[in-house]
Design a protein around this motif. Structure first.
Motif, PDB file in Angstrom:
ATOM      1  N   ALA A   1      24.232 -21.579  35.935  1.00  0.00           N
ATOM      2  CA  ALA A   1      23.383 -20.442  35.010  1.00  0.00           C
ATOM      3  C   ALA A   1      23.259 -19.235  35.827  1.00  0.00           C
ATOM      4  O   ALA A   1      23.369 -18.148  35.092  1.00  0.00           O
ATOM      5  N   ILE A   2      22.907 -19.257  37.218  1.00  0.00           N
ATOM      6  CA  ILE A   2      22.588 -17.939  37.625  1.00  0.00           C
ATOM      7  C   ILE A   2      23.712 -17.361  38.850  1.00  0.00           C
ATOM      8  O   ILE A   2      23.436 -16.200  39.022  1.00  0.00           O
ATOM      9  N   GLN A   3      24.546 -17.837  39.019  1.00  0.00           N
ATOM     10  CA  GLN A   3      25.531 -17.329  39.838  1.00  0.00           C
ATOM     11  C   GLN A   3      26.282 -16.091  39.023  1.00  0.00           C
ATOM     12  O   GLN A   3      26.384 -16.069  37.948  1.00  0.00           O
ATOM     13  N   SER A   4      26.238 -15.121  39.864  1.00  0.00           N
ATOM     14  CA  SER A   4      26.977 -13.676  39.547  1.00  0.00           C
ATOM     15  C   SER A   4      27.363 -13.208  40.570  1.00  0.00           C
ATOM     16  O   SER A   4      27.153 -13.565  42.009  1.00  0.00           O
ATOM     17  N   ASP A   5      27.920 -11.863  40.582  1.00  0.00           N
ATOM     18  CA  ASP A   5      28.289 -11.281  41.943  1.00  0.00           C
ATOM     19  C   ASP A   5      27.078 -10.714  42.611  1.00  0.00           C
ATOM     20  O   ASP A   5      27.245 -10.524  43.908  1.00  0.00           O
ATOM     21  N   LYS A   6      25.783 -10.797  42.060  1.00  0.00           N
ATOM     22  CA  LYS A   6      24.732 -10.326  42.747  1.00  0.00           C
ATOM     23  C   LYS A   6      23.917 -11.556  43.130  1.00  0.00           C
ATOM     24  O   LYS A   6      23.074 -11.604  44.077  1.00  0.00           O
ATOM     25  N   CYS A   7      24.418 -12.811  42.616  1.00  0.00           N
ATOM     26  CA  CYS A   7      23.946 -14.013  43.174  1.00  0.00           C
ATOM     27  C   CYS A   7      24.798 -14.920  43.469  1.00  0.00           C
ATOM     28  O   CYS A   7      25.387 -15.744  42.661  1.00  0.00           O
ATOM     29  N   ARG A   8      25.443 -14.828  44.672  1.00  0.00           N
ATOM     30  CA  ARG A   8      26.731 -15.672  45.071  1.00  0.00           C
ATOM     31  C   ARG A   8      26.240 -16.842  45.769  1.00  0.00           C
ATOM     32  O   ARG A   8      25.278 -16.909  46.353  1.00  0.00           O
ATOM     33  N   ILE A   9      27.018 -18.068  45.220  1.00  0.00           N
ATOM     34  CA  ILE A   9      26.850 -19.507  46.066  1.00  0.00           C
ATOM     35  C   ILE A   9      28.059 -19.565  46.482  1.00  0.00           C
ATOM     36  O   ILE A   9      29.260 -19.806  45.885  1.00  0.00           O
ATOM     37  N   HIS A  10      27.971 -20.286  47.781  1.00  0.00           N
ATOM     38  CA  HIS A  10      28.921 -20.697  48.602  1.00  0.00           C
ATOM     39  C   HIS A  10      28.897 -21.888  49.012  1.00  0.00           C
ATOM     40  O   HIS A  10      27.885 -22.434  49.798  1.00  0.00           O
ATOM     41  N   GLU A  11      29.617 -22.895  48.673  1.00  0.00           N
ATOM     42  CA  GLU A  11      29.758 -24.296  49.160  1.00  0.00           C
ATOM     43  C   GLU A  11      30.489 -24.704  50.319  1.00  0.00           C
ATOM     44  O   GLU A  11      31.537 -23.708  50.613  1.00  0.00           O
ATOM     45  N   PHE A  12      30.310 -25.631  51.073  1.00  0.00           N
ATOM     46  CA  PHE A  12      30.985 -26.101  52.339  1.00  0.00           C
ATOM     47  C   PHE A  12      30.954 -24.687  53.283  1.00  0.00           C
ATOM     48  O   PHE A  12      32.008 -24.339  53.892  1.00  0.00           O
ATOM     49  N   THR A  13      29.810 -23.934  53.262  1.00  0.00           N
ATOM     50  CA  THR A  13      29.777 -22.962  54.285  1.00  0.00           C
ATOM     51  C   THR A  13      28.465 -23.241  54.935  1.00  0.00           C
ATOM     52  O   THR A  13      27.400 -23.092  54.524  1.00  0.00           O
ATOM     53  N   LYS A  14      28.672 -23.897  56.064  1.00  0.00           N
ATOM     54  CA  LYS A  14      27.539 -24.021  57.179  1.00  0.00           C
ATOM     55  C   LYS A  14      27.294 -23.029  57.864  1.00  0.00           C
ATOM     56  O   LYS A  14      28.100 -22.340  58.483  1.00  0.00           O
ATOM     57  N   ALA A  15      25.729 -22.663  57.932  1.00  0.00           N
ATOM     58  CA  ALA A  15      25.180 -21.606  58.767  1.00  0.00           C
ATOM     59  C   ALA A  15      25.418 -22.441  60.141  1.00  0.00           C
ATOM     60  O   ALA A  15      24.636 -23.612  60.650  1.00  0.00           O
ATOM     61  N   GLU A  16      25.980 -21.529  61.032  1.00  0.00           N
ATOM     62  CA  GLU A  16      26.022 -22.220  62.408  1.00  0.00           C
ATOM     63  C   GLU A  16      25.110 -21.585  63.494  1.00  0.00           C
ATOM     64  O   GLU A  16      25.069 -22.042  64.658  1.00  0.00           O
ATOM     65  N   ALA A  17      24.717 -20.398  63.085  1.00  0.00           N
ATOM     66  CA  ALA A  17      23.672 -19.623  63.993  1.00  0.00           C
ATOM     67  C   ALA A  17      23.213 -18.789  63.009  1.00  0.00           C
ATOM     68  O   ALA A  17      23.597 -18.029  62.113  1.00  0.00           O
ATOM     69  N   ILE A  18      21.884 -18.573  63.321  1.00  0.00           N
ATOM     70  CA  ILE A  18      20.906 -17.328  62.699  1.00  0.00           C
ATOM     71  C   ILE A  18      20.316 -16.580  63.735  1.00  0.00           C
ATOM     72  O   ILE A  18      19.658 -17.031  64.525  1.00  0.00           O
ATOM     73  N   GLU A  19      20.741 -15.154  63.364  1.00  0.00           N
ATOM     74  CA  GLU A  19      20.038 -14.496  64.576  1.00  0.00           C
ATOM     75  C   GLU A  19      19.057 -13.306  63.985  1.00  0.00           C
ATOM     76  O   GLU A  19      19.484 -12.805  62.714  1.00  0.00           O
ATOM     77  N   GLU A  20      18.050 -13.003  64.412  1.00  0.00           N
ATOM     78  CA  GLU A  20      17.086 -11.978  63.917  1.00  0.00           C
ATOM     79  C   GLU A  20      16.899 -10.764  64.969  1.00  0.00           C
ATOM     80  O   GLU A  20      16.562 -11.206  66.142  1.00  0.00           O
ATOM     81  N   LYS A  21      17.374  -9.721  64.642  1.00  0.00           N
ATOM     82  CA  LYS A  21      17.219  -8.488  65.625  1.00  0.00           C
ATOM     83  C   LYS A  21      16.693  -7.408  64.862  1.00  0.00           C
ATOM     84  O   LYS A  21      17.416  -6.906  64.129  1.00  0.00           O
ATOM     85  N   ASN A  22      15.775  -6.767  65.405  1.00  0.00           N
ATOM     86  CA  ASN A  22      15.486  -5.408  65.071  1.00  0.00           C
ATOM     87  C   ASN A  22      15.222  -5.375  63.354  1.00  0.00           C
ATOM     88  O   ASN A  22      15.740  -4.453  62.656  1.00  0.00           O
ATOM     89  N   GLY A  23      14.590  -6.320  62.953  1.00  0.00           N
ATOM     90  CA  GLY A  23      14.415  -6.576  61.332  1.00  0.00           C
ATOM     91  C   GLY A  23      15.605  -6.895  60.695  1.00  0.00           C
ATOM     92  O   GLY A  23      15.283  -7.197  59.364  1.00  0.00           O
ATOM     93  N   ALA A  24      16.902  -7.131  61.143  1.00  0.00           N
ATOM     94  CA  ALA A  24      17.881  -7.335  60.434  1.00  0.00           C
ATOM     95  C   ALA A  24      18.318  -8.996  60.844  1.00  0.00           C
ATOM     96  O   ALA A  24      18.056  -9.346  61.946  1.00  0.00           O
ATOM     97  N   CYS A  25      18.890  -9.561  59.992  1.00  0.00           N
ATOM     98  CA  CYS A  25      19.166 -10.782  60.281  1.00  0.00           C
ATOM     99  C   CYS A  25      20.838 -11.244  60.020  1.00  0.00           C
ATOM    100  O   CYS A  25      21.410 -10.582  59.033  1.00  0.00           O
TER     101      CYS A  25
END
Ligand code: FES
Length: 511
Positions: free
Chosen positions: A184-208
């Motif tokens: 119900a909520i998916q749209s161009d502004k609310c993208r949902i991706h399956e089989f998409t594993k986060a492999e690394a998360i980096e946070e630098k200077n306020g951006a991720c």
């Protein structure tokens, strides 16, 4: 043993594309269960651009293996919460959870979600006078927390010595709910991706930046909505990972009336029972037998115990579905929902105990408000940086002594077996070869599947789960498939592949 949750059998499937290429959004949400999809719903509703990154399928993790029960009280009881804190805190928790339940109700009505949502009452009973005091205490503290409760004296599906009823709770099919909400909520502004594993998360200077196999997501904020955060975080020392089981049976008789029935048995065990009706299908569900992840000697026995309980109380003709689900118990009885650290744009939601469907829906609201810098009445109560050393100390010490004990299994000579020949068809064992611990499974046709037994999170040795045929880590609850792929928990990477030439064992890093 074949395990499948009832919810998987009575839900469709989703079909969201995996992420291909780089994108920029306001908020990246890791995890497409009840927390992630609830947060996406609220954020997208507030006009933010969102991407949900789900490693498997929407709702396919804990949400699709939960009980489907929705209630405003808590698993560890309001009386325990009052003793650790005070009646005012219990009242605030109940108010927060009431909001979480209302979020679900509103979504069901607003989007017309076909998810078997059914209002019902919640009951707590003891089947022996020894536990009557627990029911009495709960009745008293629930009243003090402002809940609409009463002593129950009518007929219940169980013989009881004392019981109480809480009106106005609900049940649903959690997987259908989360799938339908995602659609119900998916749209161009609310993208949902399956089989998409986060492999690394980096946070630098306020951006991720969230790195996935085939693309990167640049975002202002990142939400870990994965039940327990991915990677290494301090909060993992405050969580106890537990596994619990469910069965769905057909009965010779009519089902008991709709309701959530929690019972204390004479032996001190607690079981949760409910019915499920969809069209002509009718099932009795029984849930219970919790144990620390990766620390049960015999997981199949847990399911057998549920079947015994069901058979003792109902004319069961067939057990049709069996499954396991995971929960994380917080050290101070309250979940951790909010920023990882002051000033960080990375957020977590974890420690729901077995109350995750309502806490997950509530977390969606809290996290969305934090991201938008709006005030929310519960941010402080569930703030992960809260300082409650005395309230958390007992469980913190207990869980971490337990974890330390698990590391002893890495000592030379500590393994289930010393050679492959002792692993029978359909069985898994930790085998020590050339001083390396290997997770060895023999398929039913006789082939060996061998992976390193060293958990890729923080190097504990995994254990065999004979009911679900998985490798489970006893330290922080990571679970792996037979091919080493991560199923759940904080681990990001698969168990390493192993090459064996003669006596030489080499492990190969795998994603
Ligand atoms: Fe932490 Fe395995 S989950 S060491």
């Amino acid at each position: 043993m074949f395990t499948k949750s009832l919810w998987n059998a009575y839900s469709g499937t989703t079909d969201f594309p995996s992420l291909q290429g780089d994108i920029t959004v306001d908020t990246a949400i890791i995890g497409g269960g009840v927390t992630g999809i609830s947060a996406a719903c609220r954020l997208a509703g507030n006009g933010r651009k969102v991407a949900v990154l789900e490693a498997l399928k929407v709702g396919g993790g804990t949400t699709g293996h939960s009980t489907g029960n929705l209630y405003v009280t808590v698993d560890h009881t309001l009386s325990a919460l009052c003793s650790k804190y005070d009646p005012e805190t219990a009242k605030r928790v109940v108010a927060a959870r009431t909001h979480g339940l209302r979020v679900i109700e509103e979504n069901v009505a607003r989007y017309g979600l076909d998810c078997d949502f059914t209002p019902c009452d919640w009951y707590l009973y003891s089947d022996h006078v020894k536990s009557d005091g627990r029911v009495g205490n709960e009745l008293q503290f629930a009243r003090e927390a402002g809940l609409d409760v009463a002593e129950e004296t009518g007929q219940l599906p169980f013989a009881y010595s004392r019981a109480m009823r809480l009106a106005g709770q609900a049940q649903f099919n959690p997987l259908r709910y989360v799938q339908a909400l995602a659609n119900a909520i998916q749209s161009d502004k609310c993208r949902i991706h399956e089989f998409t594993k986060a492999e690394a998360i980096e946070e630098k200077n306020g951006a991720c930046i969230v790195q996935t196999r085939d693309g990167r997501v640049r975002a202002e904020h990142v939400l870990h909505a994965t039940h327990t955060p991915k990677g290494i975080m301090l909060v993992q020392t405050l969580l106890g990972p537990y596994r619990e089981y469910g069965i769905a049976c057909r009965l010779k008789s009519e089902l008991p009336r709709q309701g959530i029935f929690w019972g204390y048995t004479e032996s001190g065990e607690k079981y949760s029972t409910r019915s499920f009706i969809r069209g002509r299908e009718r099932f009795l569900i029984v849930v219970g037998q919790p144990h620390k992840v990766g620390q049960a000697q015999n997981n199949k026995q847990c399911l057998a115990n549920l079947e015994k309980f069901a058979g003792r109380h109902f004319p069961v003709t067939e057990v049709v579905y069996r499954w396991g689900g995971q929960h994380y118990r917080p050290a101070d009885m309250l979940p951790y929902i909010g920023r990882t650290d002051r000033g960080s744009n990375v957020f977590i939601a974890t420690g729901y105990s077995t109350d995750g469907l309502v806490y997950g829906s509530l977390a969606g609201s809290i996290l969305a408000d934090l991201v938008a810098e709006r005030t929310n009445p519960w941010t402080e109560l569930f703030d992960p940086s809260r300082n409650q050393p005395l309230k958390a100390a007992k469980n913190f010490i207990k869980e971490n002594v337990n974890v330390a004990g698990q590391y002893l299994k890495d000592l030379p000579g500590v393994a289930d077996a010393a050679d492959f020949s002792s692993v029978k068809a359909g069985e898994g064992k930790v085998v020590e070869v050339d001083r390396q611990k290997l997770a060895v499974y023999r398929t039913r046709s006789g082939q060996l599947m061998i992976r390193s037994a060293v958990c890729t999170h923080l190097s504990c040795i995994v254990n065999w789960n004979d009911a679900e045929e998985t490798w489970d880590c006893p330290c922080h609850g990571s679970r792996f498939k037979l091919d080493g792929t991560v199923l759940e928990g904080p681990a990001i990477h698969a168990l390493h592949k192993v090459e064996i030439r003669g006596d030489d064992v080499k492990t190969k890093h795998t994603q």
